[in-house]
Design a protein around this motif. Sequence first.
Motif, short mmCIF file in Angstrom:
data_model
loop_
_atom_site.label_atom_id
_atom_site.label_comp_id
_atom_site.label_asym_id
_atom_site.label_seq_id
_atom_site.Cartn_x
_atom_site.Cartn_y
_atom_site.Cartn_z
N GLU A 29 39.04 33.66 31.77
CA GLU A 29 39.07 34.79 32.70
C GLU A 29 39.35 36.10 31.98
O GLU A 29 39.95 36.11 30.91
CB GLU A 29 40.17 34.56 33.76
N PHE A 30 38.92 37.21 32.60
CA PHE A 30 39.35 38.53 32.16
C PHE A 30 40.86 38.65 32.39
O PHE A 30 41.36 38.28 33.45
CB PHE A 30 38.68 39.62 32.99
N GLY A 57 42.30 41.51 32.81
CA GLY A 57 42.39 42.50 33.87
C GLY A 57 42.12 41.91 35.24
O GLY A 57 42.72 42.32 36.24
N ARG A 58 41.23 40.95 35.31
CA ARG A 58 40.91 40.30 36.59
C ARG A 58 42.11 39.50 37.10
O ARG A 58 42.44 39.54 38.29
CB ARG A 58 39.69 39.40 36.39
N GLN A 66 44.72 41.97 38.28
CA GLN A 66 44.34 42.59 39.55
C GLN A 66 44.58 41.63 40.71
O GLN A 66 45.09 42.02 41.76
CB GLN A 66 42.87 43.00 39.49
N THR A 90 37.58 45.62 37.99
CA THR A 90 38.75 45.97 37.18
C THR A 90 38.72 45.23 35.84
O THR A 90 39.04 45.80 34.80
CB THR A 90 40.04 45.62 37.93
N GLY A 91 38.31 43.97 35.87
CA GLY A 91 38.22 43.19 34.63
C GLY A 91 37.23 43.81 33.66
O GLY A 91 37.48 43.85 32.45
N ARG A 92 36.11 44.33 34.17
CA ARG A 92 35.12 44.97 33.30
C ARG A 92 35.69 46.25 32.68
O ARG A 92 35.45 46.54 31.50
CB ARG A 92 33.85 45.29 34.09
N ASP A 120 38.17 45.24 30.03
CA ASP A 120 37.48 44.64 28.89
C ASP A 120 36.84 45.73 28.02
O ASP A 120 36.91 45.67 26.78
CB ASP A 120 36.40 43.67 29.39
#
Length: 599
Positions: A118-119, A121-122, A125, A203-205, A208
Motif C-alpha cells: 500500500e501507499f 499516504g493512503r 489518509q 492522497t497516496g499519489r 508518493d
Amino acid sequence: MPPRGLWRFVLHYSHGAIPWLVALGLFSGVIAVIEVMLFGWLGDLVDRLSDTPRDMFWAQEGARLAMMAVVLLIVLPVLNLLASLILHQSLMGNFPQRIRWQAHRYLLHQSIGYFQDEFAGRIAQRLMQTALAVREVAMKIMDVGSYVLIYFLGALVLAGSQDWRLALPFAGWAAAYGILLWLIVPRLGRVAEAQADARAGMTGRVVDSYANIATVKLFSHSAREEAWMKEGMDAFLHTVYRQMRLSTIQDVTLNAINVALIGAVTTLGLWLWSEGRIAVGALAVAVPLAMRLNNMSHWIMWEFAALFENIGTVRDGIASLSLPRQVLDAPDAMPLRPGPGEVRFDHVTFRYAGPRGARPLPVLDDLTLHVAPGERVGLVGRSGAGKSTLINLLLRFHDIEGGRIAIDGQDIARVTQDSLRAAIGVVTQDSSLLHRSVRDNIAYGRPDASEAQIAQALHMAEAHGFVPGLTDSHGRRGLDAHVGERGVKLSGGQRQRIAIARVALKDAPILILDEATSALDSEVEAAIQSRLDQLMRGKTVIAIAHRLSTIAAMDRLIVMDAGRIVEQGSHADLLARGGLYARLWARQSGGFLAADAAE
C-alpha cells in the motif's frame, strides 16, 4: 484485530465513549420533547387568550406562564449547555483521537508485507478519515437520531391530539420523506465509500510523488507526474459529480414534499376550524409545526446523508484497518533469553504468495545452515538467490512454511517479536532515517543512551566529522538538526554512517550487514572498514555484499543459488574449488558482480 462488521467496528472503537454518547442521546431526546411541548403550550395559550377575559388572564394563567418561562428560559438552556459540553468538551476532540491512537497501535504491529502492498499516504489518509467517520456515525445516531425520532413522534402525537385528521398530512409527509431517504441516502453512502477510496488513492499519489521528488526531477518526469496525479484527481472528482447529482435530486424532491405538507396542514386545518371541529389553538399548533418540520427537513436529510456518507467512509476504512496480522506472537511467547548468538536454520522452506490461483515456487527450499556464536558469515549469490529472504526470515518479517529457525536454541516462532529484533542489529543498503534530530536517530538503537555513548557511536561510524556542521531550516545545529523525511537532507554516505552509529549504540549480539558500505565512497569505506571490524568483534555476523571483496575476509562464505546453499567455505577454499563462487569472483568488474545475461 478490529471487527470486520460495520456496527461491531463502530462499537469496538466507541468503548470508553459509550457513557458520553448515551448521555448525549438522552439530553437530545429530552430537548426534543420540550420543544414539541412548547408548541402544544402555544396552541393552548392561543385558546386561553380567546376564552379568558383580559382582566382575569394574569390571575388565571400566571402560574402556567411562569412554569413555561422557567422551562423556556432555564431548563432548556441548561439542557442545551450540558449537551454542548458533552459534545464539544468530551467527544469532538477526544473521541477521534482515541480511535487514531488505537488504530495506529494496531497498524504498527502489522507485517512488513502490509506496508509494502500500500501507499503510506493512503494508509495514513484512511486512518485519519476513518477516525472522524466513526465519531460522526456514533454521534449522529445518538444525538441527531434520538432528537429526530422523538421530535417527529411528538409532533405526530401533538397534531393527532387536536384532531386525528390533522395527523394525516404529517403521516403522509413522513412516508414520502422515508421513501426519499430510502432511495437517496444509501446511494449517497455507496458514493461516499467510493469517494473515500478515491480520496485515499489521490492522497497516496501526492505523497508518493513528494516522497520520490528526487527521482521525478532526475528523470524530468514532471509532466508525467502531473498526468498521473490528474488521473487520481479525476477519479475523485467523478465521485463528487455523482454525489452532487444525488444531492440535487434530493433537494428538489424534498422541497416539493415540504410545500405539500404546509399546504395540506393549512388547508385541512382551516376546513376543520370552519366546520367547528377544532379550535383556533389547534391551527396555532399544526401550521407552525409543519413550518418547523419544513425548516428541519433539509437539516435532517443532510444529517442522514452525512451519516450514510460516513458509514461509507467507515466501510472503506475497515478494508484497510480490519486486516489480520500475518505474523503473530505465539499465545505463550516469551522474551528471547540472552545468549552468545548462535543462529540455526533447520530445513527451512519458504515461498512468497503468488498470483491468485498460482502456486509460487519456493524462495528457500529445505535450507539448513548453522552459524556458531561469534562466527562471521558472508552470504553470496546472484540477485534472487534468497539472501535477503534468509535475513527477513531470521528477523521474522514472515513466517516460514516448513522447518525451524532458532537463536541460542530458542525457536524464534515461540519468542516475542520485539525481543527477537532487539537482539539483532541491522545495517541495510538503504537505511532510511526518521524525520527527527540526529540525536534521536542514533539513540533509536538505545533510547536511554548518554551523550557520551552517542558521541562514542558517532566516532565509531566516522560521523563525528560532519555532524557538528549540520543545520536545518529552524536553526537547529549538530545533533539537534533534523535530517528530513527518510534522511533526505543528508548524503547517502552520511545517512549510512548515522545508521551504522545507531546499530553500534544498540550493541546487539547478532549483527546483520546488508550491503552496509555500498553507499560510501572508497575513501570513507576504507576509513570505516576498521570500525566495522571493531563493531563485529565478539558478535555473530551475517553479511550480504555483491562486492565480494568486502566480505572475502569473513570466517566462512555461504554461496546460495535458487534458494539453496550450493557451496560454503573460506574465500581461498572456494576459489580453489572452481565452482559458482570462483566464477562470480572472476566475473567481477571493478569489484562488483557483472550481469550474466546468459545465465
